[in-house]
Design a protein around this motif. Structure first.
Motif, PDB file in Angstrom:
ATOM      1  N   ILE A  66      -4.052   2.629   3.384  1.00  0.00           N
ATOM      2  CA  ILE A  66      -4.213   4.083   3.225  1.00  0.00           C
ATOM      3  C   ILE A  66      -3.489   4.803   4.359  1.00  0.00           C
ATOM      4  N   LEU A  67      -2.593   5.705   3.997  1.00  0.00           N
ATOM      5  CA  LEU A  67      -1.808   6.422   5.000  1.00  0.00           C
ATOM      6  C   LEU A  67      -2.613   7.594   5.567  1.00  0.00           C
ATOM      7  N   LEU A 105      -2.013  10.762   5.976  1.00  0.00           N
ATOM      8  CA  LEU A 105      -2.049  12.010   5.205  1.00  0.00           C
ATOM      9  C   LEU A 105      -2.910  11.848   3.945  1.00  0.00           C
ATOM     10  N   THR A 106      -2.871  10.660   3.348  1.00  0.00           N
ATOM     11  CA  THR A 106      -3.721  10.383   2.184  1.00  0.00           C
ATOM     12  C   THR A 106      -5.187  10.460   2.599  1.00  0.00           C
ATOM     13  N   LEU A 114      -6.253  14.057   3.023  1.00  0.00           N
ATOM     14  CA  LEU A 114      -6.433  14.768   1.753  1.00  0.00           C
ATOM     15  C   LEU A 114      -7.691  14.292   1.031  1.00  0.00           C
ATOM     16  N   LEU A 115      -7.976  12.993   1.122  1.00  0.00           N
ATOM     17  CA  LEU A 115      -9.195  12.470   0.488  1.00  0.00           C
ATOM     18  C   LEU A 115     -10.437  13.062   1.145  1.00  0.00           C
ATOM     19  N   PHE A 120     -10.683  15.923   2.662  1.00  0.00           N
ATOM     20  CA  PHE A 120     -10.831  17.321   2.262  1.00  0.00           C
ATOM     21  C   PHE A 120     -11.205  17.454   0.786  1.00  0.00           C
ATOM     22  N   GLN A 124      -1.559  20.681  10.052  1.00  0.00           N
ATOM     23  CA  GLN A 124      -1.907  20.252   8.685  1.00  0.00           C
ATOM     24  C   GLN A 124      -3.410  20.388   8.454  1.00  0.00           C
ATOM     25  N   ALA A 175      -3.482  13.586  -2.779  1.00  0.00           N
ATOM     26  CA  ALA A 175      -3.734  12.382  -1.969  1.00  0.00           C
ATOM     27  C   ALA A 175      -3.015  11.189  -2.597  1.00  0.00           C
ATOM     28  N   GLN A 180       0.394   9.090  -0.982  1.00  0.00           N
ATOM     29  CA  GLN A 180       0.464   7.635  -0.863  1.00  0.00           C
ATOM     30  C   GLN A 180       1.674   7.083  -1.619  1.00  0.00           C
ATOM     31  N   LEU A 214       3.185  20.571   2.148  1.00  0.00           N
ATOM     32  CA  LEU A 214       2.566  19.611   3.065  1.00  0.00           C
ATOM     33  C   LEU A 214       2.903  18.167   2.693  1.00  0.00           C
TER      34      LEU A 214
END
Lengths: 205, 205
Positions: free
Chosen positions: A61-62, A64-65, A68-69, A71, A115, B72, B76, B122
């Motif tokens: 899992i990166l 940024l991912t 976002l998850l 949030f 971000q 998200a 990825q 983003l």
């Protein structure tokens, strides 16, 4: 008494769970109806997101991912639980909230704070806690305590430097928002921490 | 030939799956190594997110949560698959990409386009397809075709007006970005649609 929104923050082994109960009881004793929740999670969809986030097999899992998850889970929790509860005159205690994103994803994962601020604006906007209690504990002590509570999840499996960055970022948030965030020395004994928390509740709420 | 990024868009029953193969073959025939992927999904984490999004029992997922989950999954996919593939000189075909968010979450769910644009900035930034083929089909015909392929998922279970808004939003995107998005009349027979797609590939790539 008017309904309040309180968040409890802190990294691994800070002792959040038992203090959630202390805060709940204090609010109930003054006559509030209290809704407790946790992040990530707190709704059926949020708990499914939590499962993805904490799954140790998902090393890919990166950052940024992940952000976002978290949030996504927060958006669901806000609309389904927090906002309706507050609108209905209940108080809300949340085990971690948006400061955790600045600490874990901003500090720990080193995602750009810009971000996180954008997502905060998009998802949280004005629904911020009135009071945030930050349980601060030296990393080594926190990790030692956390080890006793079972096998670590994906985030708990991070390296010590990660948690040093998380702690630093939490403390930075507290310096930035002193009117909202109160730091509690959670390395003290449980009874002393409890006393500190109760005194903060008395003073601030 | 240089590597290209192509996305294929369209709502239920537009016939995307068989045209993914047509585009792939055309690119391979000219010598490209091709990576195909789909959204939401396309990575282990993305597929877990897809499962949440399409689960019919999750009627409570809110529009903003849905939007964040899709981005998200997209974050990825971009970092793990699309960007590395393009950087390695491969072509990429994606079954739905960012235009789908403007169509489904913007049009269908009526989320503010400004939110979607912010998330696009983003997450996607410059990594946009060179060519997007939009398969357009009247809603009634698309739904009829989609019914034949099995039980509908959470999004396919939406009402007809939802899909009318999706279609309108897709066509609006095509008018806004004529240099990138080409509309194909997918209500024609399969052989005619295929011919149209091949001729677009010849002209545009």
């Amino acid at each position: 008494m008017s309904a309040v929104f309180v968040s409890l923050e802190g990294s691994e082994g800070a002792g959040k769970s038992s203090l959630m109960r202390v805060i709940r009881k204090w609010l109930e004793d003054r006559g509030d109806t209290v809704v407790s929740c946790r992040e990530p999670g707190g709704t059926p969809t949020g708990e499914a997101i939590r499962d993805i986030l904490l799954d140790c097999n998902r090393s890919g899992i990166l950052p940024l991912t992940e952000l976002l998850l978290i949030f996504a889970s927060r958006a669901q929790l806000l609309e389904q639980i927090i906002k309706p509860a507050l609108a209905g005159g209940n108080s809300v205690i949340c085990d971690r909230f948006v400061d955790a994103s600045f600490a874990y994803q901003g500090g720990g994962r080193q995602q750009p704070l810009e971000q996180i601020k954008q997502l905060q604006q998009l998802v949280v906007a004005e629904t911020m806690p009135k009071l945030t209690i930050l349980l601060d504990v030296p990393v080594a002590m926190g990790l030692l305590r956390a080890q006793k509570t079972g096998a670590p999840d994906r985030i708990e499996s991070e390296q010590r430097e990660f948690f040093e960055r998380v702690r630093k970022a939490y403390l930075r948030r507290a310096r930035q928002y002193p009117e909202r965030i109160v730091v509690v020395d959670a390395s003290a004994r449980q009874s002393a921490v409890r006393k500190q928390v109760l005194s903060i509740l008395e003073q601030r709420l």
